[in-house]
Design a protein around this motif. Structure first.
Motif, PDB file in Angstrom:
ATOM      1  N   HIS A  20     -11.104 -14.758  14.545  1.00  0.00           N
ATOM      2  CA  HIS A  20     -10.190 -14.648  15.687  1.00  0.00           C
ATOM      3  C   HIS A  20     -10.597 -15.604  16.794  1.00  0.00           C
ATOM      4  O   HIS A  20      -9.945 -15.667  17.833  1.00  0.00           O
ATOM      5  CB  HIS A  20     -10.142 -13.207  16.204  1.00  0.00           C
ATOM      6  N   TYR A  65       0.861  -1.183   0.000  1.00  0.00           N
ATOM      7  CA  TYR A  65       0.000   0.000   0.000  1.00  0.00           C
ATOM      8  C   TYR A  65       0.891   1.225   0.000  1.00  0.00           C
ATOM      9  O   TYR A  65       1.887   1.276   0.741  1.00  0.00           O
ATOM     10  CB  TYR A  65      -0.889   0.035   1.250  1.00  0.00           C
ATOM     11  N   GLU A  98     -14.110 -12.828   8.765  1.00  0.00           N
ATOM     12  CA  GLU A  98     -14.595 -12.622  10.141  1.00  0.00           C
ATOM     13  C   GLU A  98     -16.117 -12.536  10.232  1.00  0.00           C
ATOM     14  O   GLU A  98     -16.658 -11.527  10.705  1.00  0.00           O
ATOM     15  CB  GLU A  98     -13.938 -11.379  10.743  1.00  0.00           C
ATOM     16  N   SER A 144      -7.375  -9.706   5.358  1.00  0.00           N
ATOM     17  CA  SER A 144      -8.389  -9.028   4.547  1.00  0.00           C
ATOM     18  C   SER A 144      -7.799  -8.551   3.228  1.00  0.00           C
ATOM     19  O   SER A 144      -8.474  -8.575   2.195  1.00  0.00           O
ATOM     20  CB  SER A 144      -8.985  -7.849   5.309  1.00  0.00           C
ATOM     21  N   THR A 145      -6.549  -8.138   3.264  1.00  0.00           N
ATOM     22  CA  THR A 145      -5.897  -7.740   2.012  1.00  0.00           C
ATOM     23  C   THR A 145      -5.915  -8.905   1.035  1.00  0.00           C
ATOM     24  O   THR A 145      -6.293  -8.765  -0.124  1.00  0.00           O
ATOM     25  CB  THR A 145      -4.442  -7.296   2.300  1.00  0.00           C
ATOM     26  N   GLN A 170     -15.328  -8.120   5.488  1.00  0.00           N
ATOM     27  CA  GLN A 170     -15.281  -7.780   6.911  1.00  0.00           C
ATOM     28  C   GLN A 170     -16.058  -6.493   7.184  1.00  0.00           C
ATOM     29  O   GLN A 170     -16.742  -6.365   8.196  1.00  0.00           O
ATOM     30  CB  GLN A 170     -13.807  -7.610   7.323  1.00  0.00           C
ATOM     31  N   ALA A 198      -2.348  -8.706   9.957  1.00  0.00           N
ATOM     32  CA  ALA A 198      -1.476  -9.717   9.350  1.00  0.00           C
ATOM     33  C   ALA A 198      -1.539  -9.683   7.827  1.00  0.00           C
ATOM     34  O   ALA A 198      -0.579 -10.055   7.142  1.00  0.00           O
ATOM     35  CB  ALA A 198      -1.854 -11.110   9.851  1.00  0.00           C
ATOM     36  N   GLY A 199      -2.683  -9.254   7.310  1.00  0.00           N
ATOM     37  CA  GLY A 199      -2.829  -9.220   5.849  1.00  0.00           C
ATOM     38  C   GLY A 199      -3.975 -10.095   5.337  1.00  0.00           C
ATOM     39  O   GLY A 199      -4.144 -10.264   4.130  1.00  0.00           O
ATOM     40  N   LYS A 234       3.438   0.397   2.915  1.00  0.00           N
ATOM     41  CA  LYS A 234       3.143  -0.719   3.808  1.00  0.00           C
ATOM     42  C   LYS A 234       3.172  -2.021   3.009  1.00  0.00           C
ATOM     43  O   LYS A 234       2.382  -2.196   2.080  1.00  0.00           O
ATOM     44  CB  LYS A 234       1.745  -0.506   4.423  1.00  0.00           C
TER      45      LYS A 234
END
Ligand SMILES: Nc1ncnc2c1ncn2[C@@H]1O[C@H](COP(=O)(O)OP(=O)(O)OP(=O)(O)O)[C@@H](O)[C@H]1O
Ligand SMILES: [Mg+2]
Length: 341
Positions: free
Chosen positions: A209, A26, A177, A62-63, A102, A59-60, A35
């Motif tokens: 989670h 990003y 999630e 959703s990316t 999410q 952590a990544g 990022k």
């Protein structure tokens, strides 16, 4: 695990998702560094599985999922969805996957039925193949079919997001999630639906989670941390690693020499207690105690701890800061270095 053999053709033997060298950087905002959210991820999700993608906040996950969904553009790497390369066959790869994001990003002016019809239109589902009412029923929203989305509660919005992900009958359903902040009833409904859809052959990818949920629901799990995959295995094997037992010994006096014994890993906690990890099948508690006595350690107190998915997770993701990458990354992992503070 569902049946892989549905098609019989070779391409049917392919993976549900195949990801190679996936990177996402990003651009940084004003004065912010860029990022590196994904740092070269390789991942294969078997067809028919319920696959867990786990990792701490940031952590990544959703990316990665948003790249699969076509919502985020990757920086490098290859993504194939149901055998279709995302760049070469964008339409087919997109129609093979349904994503429940999410974020609760719903248009407030649509009713649930309206939202499903629009979504079906976007995916080119012909009128004759639309199943809006059936899907609303599946997610328990039939009685809200004509309510405005803005009048729906948070849980109902999640149900609608799930419904939207299903309208084009995708081969793969991705849930980012789905149970964050939802009540017990919705959680049970979600998992019952996931099971049902998986039994009918749908591949499921989920993040959560709640590690007990992952442990219960997933056939296979990948754990990512700081944009890198740190583990991928069947849930059974991951827990099998956790056949590792932990004995914690409080010594009578400070320990000078750590006990040495094959199959036993010894470490000291900050509070001076001795943590011994061993595999239950290889080493007996008696052998561990013998190694302690051999090191002239007098035992004031002793207890054992059993491990679960949470322990695997913590062991693999416990380096919290970016500048402090997981230790010994190039070394083969021997056992689990778990030191709870
Ligand atoms: N649009 C964006 N612009 C800049 N940085 C971003 C953007 N989206 C995500 N990031 C950063 O990328 C990293 C990964 O974020 P991501 O949302 O993928 O994490 P996650 O694993 O889904 O976390 P969580 O468990 O909190 O949902 C984080 O450091 C985040 O701050
Ligand atoms: Mg996320």
């Amino acid at each position: 695990m569902g049946d892989d053999q549905t098609g019989g053709k070779c391409h049917m033997c392919d993976a549900a998702i195949r990801i190679e060298g996936l990177r996402k950087t990003y651009r940084g905002g004003k004065g912010q560094p860029e990022k590196h959210a994904l740092k070269g991820i390789n991942l294969t999700v078997p067809r028919g599985s319920v696959f867990g993608l786990l990792g701490p906040n940031g952590a990544g996950k959703s990316t990665l999922i948003n790249i699969l969904a076509g919502l985020v553009v990757k920086s490098a790497g290859r993504v194939a969805i149901w055998g279709f390369d995302q760049d070469q066959n964008p339409r087919q790869s997109r129609s093979a996957i349904g994503v429940m994001p999410q974020e609760l990003n719903l248009d407030p002016f649509f009713t649930p039925r309206g939202a499903l019809e629009v979504q079906a239109g976007l995916y080119g589902v012909p009128k004759s193949e639309r199943r809006s009412d059936q899907i609303l029923e599946l997610v328990g929203l039939s009685d809200k079919a004509e309510a405005y989305a803005r009048t729906l509660s948070g849980g109902m919005r999640r149900r609608l997001l799930l419904a939207k992900a299903l309208v084009h009958h995708p081969k793969i359903l991705v849930l980012d999630e789905p149970t964050a902040g939802v009540d017990i009833e919705l959680r049970q409904m979600l998992w019952a639906n996931v099971r049902k859809l998986n039994e009918r052959g749908m591949t499921i990818i989920l993040t959560t989670h709640y590690l007990e949920e992952a442990q219960e629901m997933c056939d296979e799990i990948a754990i990512i941390n700081h944009g890198e995959k740190v583990a991928q295995d069947s849930t059974a094997n991951l827990l099998g690693r956790m056949d590792s037992r932990t004995m914690v010994i409080v010594p009578d006096s400070p320990i000078i020499d750590l006990p040495v014994s094959e199959g036993v890993e010894a470490a000291l906690r900050d509070d001076g207690s001795l943590v011994l990890q061993y595999r239950n099948i290889q080493t007996s508690a008696e052998q561990v105690l013998e190694s302690v006595r051999a090191a002239n350690i007098r035992i004031r107190d002793v207890r054992t701890e059993e491990a679960d998915l949470e322990d695997v997770f913590l062991a693999l993701t416990s380096s919290r800061t970016e500048d402090h990458p997981a230790d010994d990354k190039d070394q083969p992992r021997r056992g689990i270095h778990r030191v709870k503070l």
